[in-house]
Design a protein around this motif. Structure first.
Motif, short mmCIF file in Angstrom:
data_model
loop_
_atom_site.label_atom_id
_atom_site.label_comp_id
_atom_site.label_asym_id
_atom_site.label_seq_id
_atom_site.Cartn_x
_atom_site.Cartn_y
_atom_site.Cartn_z
N GLY A 295 0.83 -1.21 0.00
CA GLY A 295 0.00 0.00 0.00
C GLY A 295 0.85 1.26 0.00
N VAL A 296 1.92 1.24 0.81
CA VAL A 296 2.81 2.41 0.87
C VAL A 296 3.44 2.65 -0.50
CG1 VAL A 296 4.99 3.26 1.83
CG2 VAL A 296 3.28 2.24 3.34
N VAL A 297 3.91 1.58 -1.15
CA VAL A 297 4.53 1.73 -2.47
C VAL A 297 3.51 2.27 -3.48
CG1 VAL A 297 5.58 0.49 -4.40
CG2 VAL A 297 6.26 -0.05 -2.06
N VAL A 298 2.31 1.74 -3.43
CA VAL A 298 1.27 2.20 -4.37
C VAL A 298 0.97 3.67 -4.14
CG1 VAL A 298 -1.17 1.99 -4.95
CG2 VAL A 298 0.25 -0.07 -4.75
N ILE A 299 0.82 4.06 -2.87
CA ILE A 299 0.50 5.46 -2.57
C ILE A 299 1.63 6.37 -3.04
CG2 ILE A 299 0.21 7.10 -0.67
CD1 ILE A 299 -1.29 4.83 0.83
N GLY B 94 10.42 3.97 -3.23
CA GLY B 94 9.45 2.98 -3.70
C GLY B 94 10.14 1.68 -4.11
N LEU B 95 11.31 1.82 -4.74
CA LEU B 95 12.07 0.63 -5.14
C LEU B 95 12.54 -0.17 -3.92
CD1 LEU B 95 13.42 -1.10 -7.31
CD2 LEU B 95 15.35 0.50 -7.30
N VAL B 96 12.96 0.53 -2.90
CA VAL B 96 13.35 -0.16 -1.65
C VAL B 96 12.15 -0.91 -1.09
CG1 VAL B 96 14.16 0.16 0.71
CG2 VAL B 96 15.24 1.43 -1.15
N SER C 128 1.60 -3.63 -7.11
CA SER C 128 2.52 -2.53 -6.80
C SER C 128 3.75 -2.59 -7.71
CB SER C 128 2.91 -2.55 -5.32
OG SER C 128 3.61 -3.74 -5.03
N MET C 129 4.24 -3.82 -7.99
CA MET C 129 5.40 -3.94 -8.89
C MET C 129 5.05 -3.47 -10.30
SD MET C 129 8.03 -6.47 -7.61
CE MET C 129 8.27 -6.90 -5.88
N GLY C 130 3.92 -3.90 -10.78
CA GLY C 130 3.50 -3.50 -12.13
C GLY C 130 3.28 -2.00 -12.21
N LEU C 131 2.63 -1.45 -11.20
CA LEU C 131 2.40 0.01 -11.19
C LEU C 131 3.72 0.76 -11.18
CD1 LEU C 131 0.18 2.27 -10.83
CD2 LEU C 131 0.79 2.20 -8.40
N PHE C 132 4.66 0.26 -10.38
CA PHE C 132 5.98 0.89 -10.30
C PHE C 132 6.63 0.95 -11.68
CE2 PHE C 132 10.53 1.05 -9.70
CZ PHE C 132 10.71 1.91 -8.64
N VAL C 133 6.64 -0.18 -12.38
CA VAL C 133 7.30 -0.22 -13.69
C VAL C 133 6.60 0.73 -14.67
CG1 VAL C 133 7.73 -1.70 -15.70
CG2 VAL C 133 8.21 -2.55 -13.38
N VAL C 134 5.29 0.76 -14.65
CA VAL C 134 4.56 1.64 -15.58
C VAL C 134 4.85 3.11 -15.29
CG1 VAL C 134 2.26 2.41 -16.25
CG2 VAL C 134 2.75 -0.04 -16.07
N LEU D 148 14.52 1.17 -13.36
CA LEU D 148 13.60 0.23 -14.01
C LEU D 148 14.21 -1.17 -14.11
CD1 LEU D 148 11.90 2.19 -16.94
CD2 LEU D 148 10.77 1.02 -15.05
N TRP D 149 15.48 -1.20 -14.44
CA TRP D 149 16.19 -2.47 -14.55
C TRP D 149 16.17 -3.19 -13.20
CZ3 TRP D 149 22.14 -2.80 -15.99
CH2 TRP D 149 22.49 -4.14 -16.13
#
Lengths: 492, 55
Positions: free
Chosen positions: A14-18, A53-55, A149-155, B10-11
């Motif tokens: 949730g934190v990553v998505v927000i 967010g990556l962390v 959350s991973m997919g949203l991050f990449v997009v 991204l990578w």
């Protein structure tokens, strides 16, 4: 209260998505829809949020390992610093004068600080709630929210990368301090290398201003920026006949009573009689109480019994001789006192052109009811600025960088500036502003507004004067050793 | 340079999502991305590294 591993996963996702859908995603929308382009500092702050967010994704996948938490805290603290550094460019400006469009009334560089601060707070709360076994046996499988959350991050980060390509370009091109609006049209793209070049590394930039020191100044008028100046002869020397705490830094004379006001570098303020031989009142100001007082460098009578003293940092103190002074009330103001002085006001002059510059002089123009200061130059800011402050509210009334009258000739073609003078004393008399320079032992005469220096006079024999007062047709030029040179006051 | 930094991020994200066994490489990419970000911020603020206010 603690959280289980399963709940921790949900909270982290949730934190990553927000974080990614909120500030980072909104930033892309602002760029693509409204054309708003981030500056080089905005990019760094946005990247910092993306990295946090990556962390978060690392923790989702591998569990709350110490190095992930350490990285998140480092990113949070550095993000808060970046936001402070960036916001400092704009926070002190006038109402509504931000940089780029605000969101809910707050600019993005300030939002960034709040978000990084919130990230640190969230990390703290999660660590408090973490159960001892929460990190043990962490399963690398992703839940549905984890995958989302991973997919949203990449997009979202992919969209940011595309925006970065358009507005900053591929390496070695770099973000700009003042970018143009975003466009899909490549002909409008600006790829710049400007930020890589120019500008020396500095801790404080234009704020690197050392306190003024007259000890090393050249007193020889022949070396000054103006050539062929007429001379004023010293008719005689007088001497302050009382002991002072510290070194004399300015002297003023009350044209009505003939009394003198002397100040010292150790915050001593002395009201002297007209013969300079008797101390009527004295106080030692407390420089650490309330507003900072750097060494005193200016003194003036404001009419009646009001005394004004000025520190080099443009902090001022208004005082008044008062036989009924309350000793207990004044204890906070003075390190020492004869018991007959009251502090009326303590404040700071705010300037515009004279900002980031020290002053070493104070005069009072009774006709305009305004106080006058003149700046001393520094390697960072080489100019002479005359600032005037209304006596009524002690706010800036006018400010000028004086021009030089046509009759004044530069000593060499490249020395056309009055900023080589270091004004350490000033007085207004008969509608003229007189200023004495510790460098090159020169008296400058200007119109009272300080728009133009009409005349300048060399005073051979002076040794780095620190104060100037008027006594009828005479100018009294004070030196740090307490000696006072008497010269005829010129009226050009 | 910002574009490059985001590509590196991204990578790393892709590795975490689709190649979780490459954790070491992903974390190194994360560190590199952090360093590039810090470098870019320093480049933008090198003429006054600390906030330009009365500190």
């Amino acid at each position: 209260m603690t959280v289980s591993q399963r709940r921790l996963r949900t909270i982290l996702a949730g934190v990553v998505v927000i974080l990614i859908a909120g500030p980072v995603g909104t930033a892309v929308v602002l760029g693509v829809v409204y054309g708003e382009s981030p500056c080089i500092l905005c990019w760094a702050q946005r990247t910092s949020m993306i990295l946090i967010g990556l962390v978060g994704l690392f923790v989702l996948r591998y569990g709350p390992r110490p190095r992930y938490l350490g990285m998140a805290v480092l990113l949070g603290t550095s993000g808060v610093f970046m936001a402070l550094r960036h916001s400092a460019l704009h926070l002190a400006r006038d109402v509504g004068q931000g940089f780029a469009a605000p969101i809910f009334g707050i600019h993005t560089y300030v939002w960034s600080g709040f978000i990084h601060w919130t990230v640190l707070a969230v990390i703290g709360v999660l660590l408090l709630l973490l159960r001892r076994d929460s990190a043990e046996g962490w399963r690398p499988e992703l839940s549905r929210t984890g995958r989302f959350s991973m997919g949203l991050f990449v997009v979202v980060v992919g969209a940011n990368a595309l925006q970065a390509f358009a507005s900053t370009g591929p390496p070695p091109f770099i973000g700009q301090s003042d970018p143009v609006r975003f466009s899909f049209n490549p002909r409008h793209w600006v790829w710049s290398l400007d930020e890589w070049t120019g500008g020396a590394i500095s801790w404080r930039g234009s704020w690197t201003v050392s306190e003024p020191d007259v000890a090393a100044l050249d007193p020889d008028p022949a070396h000054g920026p103006l050539a062929g100046l007429p001379s004023l002869a010293i008719s005689r020397w007088e001497q302050i006949g009382v002991g002072l705490e510290g070194t004399l830094t300015d002297l003023a004379r009350d044209p009505e009573s003939g009394r003198f006001l002397a100040v010292t570098d150790r915050h001593g303020v002395y009201l002297l009689d007209s013969t300079l031989s008797r101390r009527l009142h004295h106080v030692i100001l407390d420089p650490g109480y309330s507003i900072d007082l750097s060494p005193l460098a200016g003194a003036a009578f404001l009419g009646g019994d009001t005394l004004a003293v000025l520190a080099t940092n443009k902090s001022y103190v208004l005082l008044r001789p008062d036989p009924a002074a309350d000793a207990d009330l004044e204890w906070r103001h003075f390190l020492a006192t004869d018991g007959g002085v009251t502090e009326l006001q303590l404040g700071r002059f705010a300037t515009v052109r004279a900002r980031q510059m020290y002053v070493m002089s104070l005069a009072y123009d009774s006709a305009a009811d305004e106080l006058v200061t003149l700046t001393v130059p520094s390697p960072r800011h080489r100019r002479l600025v005359v600032s005037r402050f209304s006596r009524r509210d002690l706010m800036l009334a006018s400010e000028h960088v004086p021009a030089t009258a046509a009759g004044l000739t530069p000593s060499t073609p490249d020395r056309t500036t009055l900023a080589d003078y270091v004004v350490t004393g000033a007085v207004v008399a008969d509608g003229l502003l007189y200023a004495v320079s510790a460098a090159y032992s020169t008296v400058l005469v200007a119109d009272p507004q300080g728009r133009m220096v009409r005349a300048a006079y060399a005073v051979p024999g002076l040794m780095r004067p620190i104060g100037l007062a008027a006594r009828g047709p005479q100018l009294l030029v004070a030196q740090a050793d307490g000696r006072i040179a008497v010269v005829e006051r010129p009226v050009p | 340079m910002e574009f490059l930094d985001l590509l590196i991020i991204l990578w790393a994200a892709w590795l975490v999502w689709r190649r979780p066994e490459r954790e070491r490489l992903a974390f190194r990419l994360l560190v590199v991305a952090c360093l590039i970000m810090a470098l870019l911020f320093l480049v933008g603020t090198r003429t006054s590294l600390v906030p330009g206010v009365n500190i």
